[in-house]
Design an enzyme around this catalytic site. Structure first.
Site, PDB file in Angstrom:
ATOM      1  N   LYS A  33      56.870 101.151 -36.213  1.00 32.24           N
ATOM      2  CA  LYS A  33      56.060 100.528 -37.272  1.00 32.24           C
ATOM      3  C   LYS A  33      54.755  99.951 -36.745  1.00 32.24           C
ATOM      4  O   LYS A  33      53.814  99.741 -37.488  1.00 32.24           O
ATOM      5  CB  LYS A  33      56.856  99.464 -38.033  1.00 32.24           C
ATOM      6  CG  LYS A  33      57.206  98.254 -37.216  1.00 32.24           C
ATOM      7  CD  LYS A  33      57.936  97.232 -38.062  1.00 32.24           C
ATOM      8  CE  LYS A  33      58.320  96.027 -37.250  1.00 32.24           C
ATOM      9  NZ  LYS A  33      57.270  95.416 -36.434  1.00 32.24           N
ATOM     10  N   GLY A  38      55.652  98.954 -27.651  1.00 33.83           N
ATOM     11  CA  GLY A  38      56.386  97.739 -28.012  1.00 33.83           C
ATOM     12  C   GLY A  38      55.759  96.466 -27.485  1.00 33.83           C
ATOM     13  O   GLY A  38      54.573  96.428 -27.138  1.00 33.83           O
ATOM     14  N   LYS A  49      50.334  90.638 -17.180  1.00 30.78           N
ATOM     15  CA  LYS A  49      50.098  90.955 -15.762  1.00 30.78           C
ATOM     16  C   LYS A  49      48.634  91.286 -15.502  1.00 30.78           C
ATOM     17  O   LYS A  49      48.109  91.014 -14.410  1.00 30.78           O
ATOM     18  CB  LYS A  49      51.002  92.094 -15.289  1.00 30.78           C
ATOM     19  CG  LYS A  49      52.294  91.597 -14.707  1.00 30.78           C
ATOM     20  CD  LYS A  49      53.334  91.202 -15.734  1.00 30.78           C
ATOM     21  CE  LYS A  49      53.634  89.768 -15.912  1.00 30.78           C
ATOM     22  NZ  LYS A  49      54.639  89.477 -16.923  1.00 30.78           N
ATOM     23  N   ALA A 114      61.392 102.096 -40.242  1.00 33.30           N
ATOM     24  CA  ALA A 114      62.658 102.738 -40.591  1.00 33.30           C
ATOM     25  C   ALA A 114      63.648 101.694 -41.081  1.00 33.30           C
ATOM     26  O   ALA A 114      63.637 100.561 -40.608  1.00 33.30           O
ATOM     27  CB  ALA A 114      63.229 103.454 -39.370  1.00 33.30           C
ATOM     28  N   VAL A 261      60.295  79.444 -26.323  1.00 26.28           N
ATOM     29  CA  VAL A 261      61.655  78.904 -26.189  1.00 26.28           C
ATOM     30  C   VAL A 261      62.725  79.997 -26.335  1.00 26.28           C
ATOM     31  O   VAL A 261      63.865  79.713 -26.660  1.00 26.28           O
ATOM     32  CB  VAL A 261      61.913  77.767 -27.203  1.00 26.28           C
ATOM     33  CG1 VAL A 261      61.066  76.553 -26.873  1.00 26.28           C
ATOM     34  CG2 VAL A 261      61.662  78.239 -28.638  1.00 26.28           C
ATOM     35  N   GLY A 262      62.337  81.240 -26.067  1.00 25.51           N
ATOM     36  CA  GLY A 262      63.306  82.331 -26.111  1.00 25.51           C
ATOM     37  C   GLY A 262      63.044  83.279 -27.263  1.00 25.51           C
ATOM     38  O   GLY A 262      62.146  83.057 -28.090  1.00 25.51           O
ATOM     39  N   HIS A 434      57.091  96.208  11.364  1.00 24.84           N
ATOM     40  CA  HIS A 434      56.478  94.941  11.790  1.00 24.84           C
ATOM     41  C   HIS A 434      54.972  95.131  11.879  1.00 24.84           C
ATOM     42  O   HIS A 434      54.521  96.142  12.394  1.00 24.84           O
ATOM     43  CB  HIS A 434      57.017  94.521  13.150  1.00 24.84           C
ATOM     44  CG  HIS A 434      56.379  93.267  13.668  1.00 24.84           C
ATOM     45  ND1 HIS A 434      56.717  92.012  13.176  1.00 24.84           N
ATOM     46  CD2 HIS A 434      55.396  93.068  14.580  1.00 24.84           C
ATOM     47  CE1 HIS A 434      55.987  91.095  13.796  1.00 24.84           C
ATOM     48  NE2 HIS A 434      55.168  91.715  14.650  1.00 24.84           N
TER      49      HIS A 434
HETATM   50  P1  NAD Z   1      63.572  82.104 -21.765  1.00 20.87           P
HETATM   51  O1  NAD Z   1      64.935  82.181 -22.300  1.00 20.87           O
HETATM   52  O2  NAD Z   1      63.260  82.682 -20.436  1.00 20.87           O
HETATM   53  O3  NAD Z   1      63.097  80.574 -21.683  1.00 20.87           O
HETATM   54  C1  NAD Z   1      63.096  79.713 -22.771  1.00 20.87           C
HETATM   55  C2  NAD Z   1      63.137  78.307 -22.219  1.00 20.87           C
HETATM   56  O4  NAD Z   1      62.890  77.390 -23.284  1.00 20.87           O
HETATM   57  C3  NAD Z   1      64.471  77.933 -21.593  1.00 20.87           C
HETATM   58  O5  NAD Z   1      64.240  77.398 -20.327  1.00 20.87           O
HETATM   59  C4  NAD Z   1      65.034  76.889 -22.573  1.00 20.87           C
HETATM   60  O6  NAD Z   1      65.838  75.930 -21.943  1.00 20.87           O
HETATM   61  C5  NAD Z   1      63.760  76.286 -23.142  1.00 20.87           C
HETATM   62  N1  NAD Z   1      63.893  75.677 -24.457  1.00 20.87           N
HETATM   63  C6  NAD Z   1      64.639  76.105 -25.500  1.00 20.87           C
HETATM   64  N2  NAD Z   1      64.445  75.283 -26.567  1.00 20.87           N
HETATM   65  C7  NAD Z   1      63.561  74.331 -26.183  1.00 20.87           C
HETATM   66  C8  NAD Z   1      62.965  73.221 -26.818  1.00 20.87           C
HETATM   67  N3  NAD Z   1      63.246  72.921 -28.089  1.00 20.87           N
HETATM   68  N4  NAD Z   1      62.091  72.448 -26.116  1.00 20.87           N
HETATM   69  C9  NAD Z   1      61.814  72.744 -24.814  1.00 20.87           C
HETATM   70  N5  NAD Z   1      62.362  73.779 -24.173  1.00 20.87           N
HETATM   71  C10 NAD Z   1      63.205  74.577 -24.838  1.00 20.87           C
HETATM   72  O7  NAD Z   1      62.629  82.718 -22.909  1.00 20.87           O
HETATM   73  P2  NAD Z   1      61.082  83.079 -22.886  1.00 20.87           P
HETATM   74  O8  NAD Z   1      60.402  82.455 -21.735  1.00 20.87           O
HETATM   75  O9  NAD Z   1      60.612  82.794 -24.261  1.00 20.87           O
HETATM   76  O10 NAD Z   1      61.118  84.650 -22.637  1.00 20.87           O
HETATM   77  C11 NAD Z   1      61.758  85.522 -23.590  1.00 20.87           C
HETATM   78  C12 NAD Z   1      62.372  86.723 -22.912  1.00 20.87           C
HETATM   79  O11 NAD Z   1      61.364  87.557 -22.375  1.00 20.87           O
HETATM   80  C13 NAD Z   1      63.282  86.322 -21.761  1.00 20.87           C
HETATM   81  O12 NAD Z   1      64.521  86.947 -21.902  1.00 20.87           O
HETATM   82  C14 NAD Z   1      62.553  86.801 -20.537  1.00 20.87           C
HETATM   83  O13 NAD Z   1      63.446  87.262 -19.521  1.00 20.87           O
HETATM   84  C15 NAD Z   1      61.678  87.937 -21.063  1.00 20.87           C
HETATM   85  N6  NAD Z   1      60.466  88.007 -20.235  1.00 20.87           N
HETATM   86  C16 NAD Z   1      60.533  88.587 -19.006  1.00 20.87           C
HETATM   87  C17 NAD Z   1      59.414  88.597 -18.196  1.00 20.87           C
HETATM   88  C18 NAD Z   1      59.489  89.217 -16.844  1.00 20.87           C
HETATM   89  O14 NAD Z   1      60.388  89.974 -16.578  1.00 20.87           O
HETATM   90  N7  NAD Z   1      58.575  88.909 -15.936  1.00 20.87           N
HETATM   91  C19 NAD Z   1      58.241  88.010 -18.613  1.00 20.87           C
HETATM   92  C20 NAD Z   1      58.219  87.387 -19.848  1.00 20.87           C
HETATM   93  C21 NAD Z   1      59.342  87.399 -20.650  1.00 20.87           C
END
Ligand code: NAD
Length: 451
Positions: A33, A38, A49, A114, A261-262, A434
């Protein structure tokens, strides 16, 4: 026309699965979409990066005098518009590459949303797509906090922050996870005054504690404010300022706020109910170990099935799923998937942490070697860092965790060893060039093997 497989979502999960299915001789259609690539390519891994590379360039220029490289007139400054246009060019180039790959592999690419109109029936803009198998790879989207609603301008997700053409003077990042810490390090290197608020008692909660502690120390030394065990209670924006009340009662003002926050499964508009596809309690699509959903012939991979939400994990799951569908044995192994974090210093992890090993009652030995013991680290002026290797009592590597220069690259060797059951002593007996940082991994493996 009947397709062998219809794939929903052209992110790193979907498009890699499409190419693998086409390679296996399947007739493939992929529906997207938005833009191909993505979140990873358009609003995640790649644009961040690209920005981080600019931040590192500035950082290198700032410390150049230490290496005997001097800038006799003025100082190095950041031209953020140029930084952003460079990032956009990279994204456009790679996006174009994916569309070309679809063409060269004979994959039909449909732009549209979809949705399910029956158990194994999907429609795009009212038209039915006839496919023997369906693979859902719709990814994830932001978790919004009820007391910290994003408005796209003052309070934003990293999606909007990636489109900023000007840097704020000061910034609050809510969430000290992967996105929060990557953005914090990058923005600080660009000269922004950064504060991170994290709900748990440590940044990067799932990472090996010793490693996240080193990062926290380094972030603080760089001038980043880290406030742990704290959340945001309320927020209000007016006249270019966001006023924040923290759960500690403290009140602070910031020019911009990034909420990280995830993420949650993106199933919006998919109408999974029409198919009967079961979701988990947290709203992810429930799958078995072979990525089969509760509906025969419908599969799901990547962020939409849950953690770890990593682009390369989605790709690997996509390949495994289509290999299974088209009768080719898959060798996918989730435990040996490395996890990179592009903070400063960067982090690379694979396998289990010491915390997880203890929780599971697994006996292990640890090898821990600092970068400061390595000649090349000194030559590069990058002595901050550490390699930790955990090995089982039988000598198998159970986990490796690296913080420091090139950690995201170095971890590949540990992942290779884990995936192929090469014991820690196998790393040790492999000659490491090395002077290179790879010697630190071999040294840590040696200690963990007790030799
Ligand atoms: P995350 O789960 O890594 O971190 C979210 C953080 O927010 C946690 O530490 C949590 O404790 C905190 N949190 C939750 N609620 C909160 C609140 N109300 N107040 C303060 N803190 C709070 O999620 P993200 O950083 O949003 O990343 C999302 C996803 O994307 C993850 O699964 C990550 O692995 C992936 N990602 C990967 C890469 C990489 O591989 N380099 C880069 C970016 C994102």
């Amino acid at each position: 026309m009947q397709y062998d497989i219809a794939i929903i979502g052209a992110g790193p999960g979907g498009y890699v699965a499409a190419i693998r299915a086409a390679d296996l001789g399947a007739k493939v259609v992929i529906v997207e979409k938005g833009e191909p690539g993505g979140v990873c390519l358009n609003r995640g891994c790649i644009p961040t990066k690209a920005l981080i590379a600019s931040a590192h360039s500035l950082e290198s220029a700032k410390v150049a005098a230490r290496f005997g490289v001097v800038c006799p007139v003025g100082e190095f400054l950041i031209d953020f518009k140029k930084v952003v246009s460079r990032k956009d060019e990279i994204v456009a180039l790679l996006r174009n590459g994916i569309e070309k790959l679809f063409k060269t592999h004979g994959i039909e690419f449909i732009r549209g949303a979809a949705s399910f109109a029956g158990e194994k029936k999907i429609i795009v803009d009212g038209a039915h797509i006839d496919a023997k198998n369906i693979l859902i790879a719709t990814g994830s989207s932001w978790i919004d906090l009820p007391n910290l609603k994003t408005d796209g301008i003052f309070i934003v997700t990293s999606d909007e922050a990636l489109s900023w053409t000007e840097l704020p003077k000061n910034l609050l990042i809510v969430g000290g996870g992967v996105i929060g810490c990557e953005f914090a390090c990058m923005m600080r290197q660009f000269g922004v005054d950064v504060t991170v608020v994290e709900a748990t008692d440590s940044i990067l909660p799932p990472v090996e504690r010793a490693i996240s502690r080193i990062l926290a120390r380094s972030m603080k030394a760089a001038g980043i404010g880290l406030i742990v065990s704290t959340t945001v209670e309320s927020a209000g924006s007016s006249a270019d300022t966001v006023k924040i009340k923290l759960s500690s009662g403290e009140k602070r003002s910031f020019e911009r706020v990034i909420v990280a926050v995830g993420r949650r499964a993106f199933t919006h508009g998919l109408n999974c109910e029409a198919s009967g596809i079961k979701l988990t309690e947290k709203g992810f699509i429930a799958v078995d170990s072979r990525f089969k959903t509760s509906v025969e012939g419908v599969y799901a991979i990547g962020d939409v099935i849950g953690n770890p939400m990593l682009a390369h994990v989605a790709s690997a799951e996509g390949i495994a799923a289509v290999e299974d569908i088209f009768g080719k044995p898959s060798s996918y192994d989730a435990l040996s998937c490395p996890a990179p974090i592009f903070t400063s210093p960067e982090i690379g992890s694979v396998g289990l942490t010491s915390e997880q090993l203890k929780q599971n009652g697994i006996e292990f030995k640890t090898g821990r070697v600092p970068y400061a013991s390595n000649g090349k680290a000194h030559c590069d002026g990058e002595t901050e860092g550490q390699v930790i290797v955990h090995s089982g009592m039988d000598g198998r590597i159970l986990g490796a965790h690296i913080i420091g220069q090139s950690a995201t690259l170095l971890i590949a060797e540990a992942a290779l060893a884990m995936k192929n059951n090469i014991p820690a002593l196998g790393l040790v007996s492999t000659v490491h060039a090395h002077p290179t940082l790879s010697e630190v991994l071999a040294d840590a493996a040696k200690i963990s093997a007790g030799s």
